[in-house]
Design an enzyme around this catalytic site. Structure first.
Site, PDB file in Angstrom:
ATOM      1  N   ASP A  35      44.990  29.561  37.246  1.00 50.84           N
ATOM      2  CA  ASP A  35      45.405  28.402  38.035  1.00 50.84           C
ATOM      3  C   ASP A  35      44.504  28.339  39.249  1.00 50.84           C
ATOM      4  OD1 ASP A  35      48.026  27.486  36.691  1.00 50.84           O
ATOM      5  OD2 ASP A  35      48.322  29.647  36.950  1.00 50.84           O
ATOM      6  N   VAL A  36      44.148  27.123  39.636  1.00 52.71           N
ATOM      7  CA  VAL A  36      43.215  26.968  40.752  1.00 52.71           C
ATOM      8  C   VAL A  36      43.786  26.011  41.785  1.00 52.71           C
ATOM      9  CG1 VAL A  36      40.843  26.399  41.412  1.00 52.71           C
ATOM     10  CG2 VAL A  36      41.307  27.384  39.172  1.00 52.71           C
ATOM     11  N   LYS A  51      41.025  30.692  42.867  1.00 51.70           N
ATOM     12  CA  LYS A  51      41.226  30.800  41.426  1.00 51.70           C
ATOM     13  C   LYS A  51      42.052  32.039  41.135  1.00 51.70           C
ATOM     14  CE  LYS A  51      38.839  30.872  36.958  1.00 51.70           C
ATOM     15  NZ  LYS A  51      37.546  30.761  36.247  1.00 51.70           N
ATOM     16  N   ASP A 143      29.732  29.967  27.873  1.00 52.88           N
ATOM     17  CA  ASP A 143      30.524  28.729  27.886  1.00 52.88           C
ATOM     18  C   ASP A 143      29.832  27.658  28.713  1.00 52.88           C
ATOM     19  OD1 ASP A 143      32.600  27.058  27.190  1.00 52.88           O
ATOM     20  OD2 ASP A 143      33.951  27.753  28.770  1.00 52.88           O
TER      21      ASP A 143
END
Length: 478
Positions: A35-36, A51, A143
């Protein structure tokens, strides 16, 4: 400010060491593993992204990578981090409002002439500098995609979201703790007299023997060694935990401005093949897994289950990103891994021993086969109205044979970037004011690669031939 009770991960609000230094404003990204929050540093009002990572392996990977790359201007800045043994790691990152995905959408919808060649070249140069820094430090990002390339308001592009990153010694070889210790020693020697700005992790160990061991050695350990010892102890505990999972589990529809990982694990036709199931035992220094990255930007060898790869998988992703900059459309927007391979082959032709020596040894190569593509479309058809040099730069990256892909440094020295029109100065780049919402008009829009069920995707193909083999079965698509 969102109240603790309404937030998905409310624990950060109760951590006084964090709230004493940062005023938490709002949640800007949320997923299964992180979660940020947007926050302001109380000392000077500087905006930051906090973060909170719920997976210790992902936490360690991101911190390790960002520490290694902390002097690279094209990598997001890690200001400091907080980590207790009984709480999630919280990374304090620089806050950047937009990303390359938003730039591409704005160029497509609002700019009549799209993104100019000079602008594209400047974006490419910045991306290549960031990727080159990773690869020179034996870091494979795993990524790379437009939404993980963040952009500052003054046009500086930075690589972000290193939760899937791994440190390698050479392609296909994962660094051991001893190898990384040597690298850290060299960096410590180079940086002697320049203390790190990163905060020493706050650690609480429950096991008294482990506590004694760490206390005994702490005085002689560097910050990196101390941190690594903690993670190794946590890894031992996690090894017996049946709920332990690889960090490539879906993270939901996260904003990469929040530097959250957005990747998928499919329940596909070939469930049980390690191409489609993450390796739950992948430790930071253990075997690699093929289920990494985002499908649209995933190299063919990963789609066929390779666990013996190197930085070349990032280079394939770069080719897809550059093609999207040129066309303002995703190049291979697959809706499943099978569909992804089909789209690649329709453009580039079949994957064979001639185009990729050794491909028949890929774990799933004999399990998945496609009819011969008589006349592949070619990249020229996918990049209409682009020059031969622009198409060539993409071709240098989208090679089936990983060894044939141009490196980031080779592309930085490519004549394409030194010929007219030259890359524009950063000050002349057009930058979106905010992050755009996902473009639902794009083929196979952004949400598709986060779907977990894909059995129905087989219906897209005309004929499917399933054959039993000694080791299982093979599937042929007509």
């Amino acid at each position: 400010m969102e109240s603790p009770t309404s937030s998905k991960s409310w624990s950060i609000y109760g951590r006084r060491e964090i709230t004493a230094k940062y005023e938490i404003k709002e949640v800007i990204g949320s997923g299964a593993y992180s979660d940020v929050y947007r926050a302001l540093r109380r000392s000077d009002g500087c905006p930051v992204a906090l973060k909170e990572i719920h997976d210790y392996q992902s936490s360690f990977r991101e911190i390790e990578a960002l520490q290694t790359l902390q002097n690279c201007p094209n990598v997001v800045v890690l200001h400091e981090y907080f980590w207790r043994e009984d709480e999630d790691a919280v990374l304090v990152l620089e806050y950047l409002k937009t990303d390359l995905a938003s730039l591409i959408q704005e160029g497509k919808k609002k700019w009549t002439a799209g993104i100019s060649s000079g602008e594209i070249k400047r974006w490419m140069v910045q991306i290549l500098h960031g990727v080159d820094a990773c690869h020179r430090n034996s870091i494979v990002h795993r990524d790379l995609k437009p939404s993980n390339l963040l952009i500052s308001e003054n046009g500086v592009l930075k690589l972000a979201d290193f939760g899937q990153a791994r440190i390698l010694l050479e392609p296909g070889f994962v660094a051991s703790a001893e190898d990384l210790q040597s690298q850290h020693d060299e960096r410590d020697a180079t940086a002697q007299g320049h203390p790190s700005t990163l905060q020493q992790p706050e650690v609480i160990i429950n096991d008294s023997r482990e506590q004694a061991c760490i206390n005994q050695e702490q005085g002689n350990l560097s910050k990196e060694d101390f941190f690594r010892n903690l993670v190794m102890l946590k890894a031992k505990a996690a090894a017996t935990d049946e709920t332990d999972r690889d960090s490539n589990t879906p993270d939901g529809d996260n904003s990469c401005l929040a530097t959250c990982t957005a990747s998928e694990v499919e329940d596909d036709l070939l469930k049980g093949s390690h191409t489609y199931e993450p390796d739950a035992g992948e430790e930071n220094y253990g075997p690699l897994t093929s289920c990494v990255g985002t499908r649209w930007f995933r190299a063919p060898e990963l789609l066929y289950g390779s666990i013996d790869y190197g930085v070349e998988i990032d280079l394939w992703s770069l080719g897809c990103i550059f093609a999207e900059l040129f066309s303002l459309e995703p190049l291979f927007p697959g809706t499943s891994d099978i569909d992804q391979l089909s789209r690649i082959f329709n453009v580039l032709g079949n994957l064979t021993e001639e185009t990729f020596p050794g491909c028949s040894d890929l774990p799933d190569y004999k399990m998945i086969s496609f009819c011969k593509i008589g006349k592949p479309l070619g990249l020229e058809a996918c990049l209409p109205n682009r020059s031969a040099d622009e198409i060539l730069i993409v071709k240098k990256l989208l090679c089936f044979d990983p060894a044939s892909r141009a490196t980031a440094m080779e592309l930085l020295n490519d004549k394409y970037l030194s010929e007219d029109p030259l890359p524009v100065p950063i000050s002349e780049l057009r930058v979106p004011l905010t992050r755009c919402a996902p473009d639902e008009d794009s083929p196979g829009n952004w949400h598709d690669y986060r779907e977990t069920g894909s059995d129905s995707d087989i219906d897209e193909f005309g004929g499917v031939n399933v054959t039993k083999t000694n080791t299982g079965f093979s599937v042929r698509f007509d």
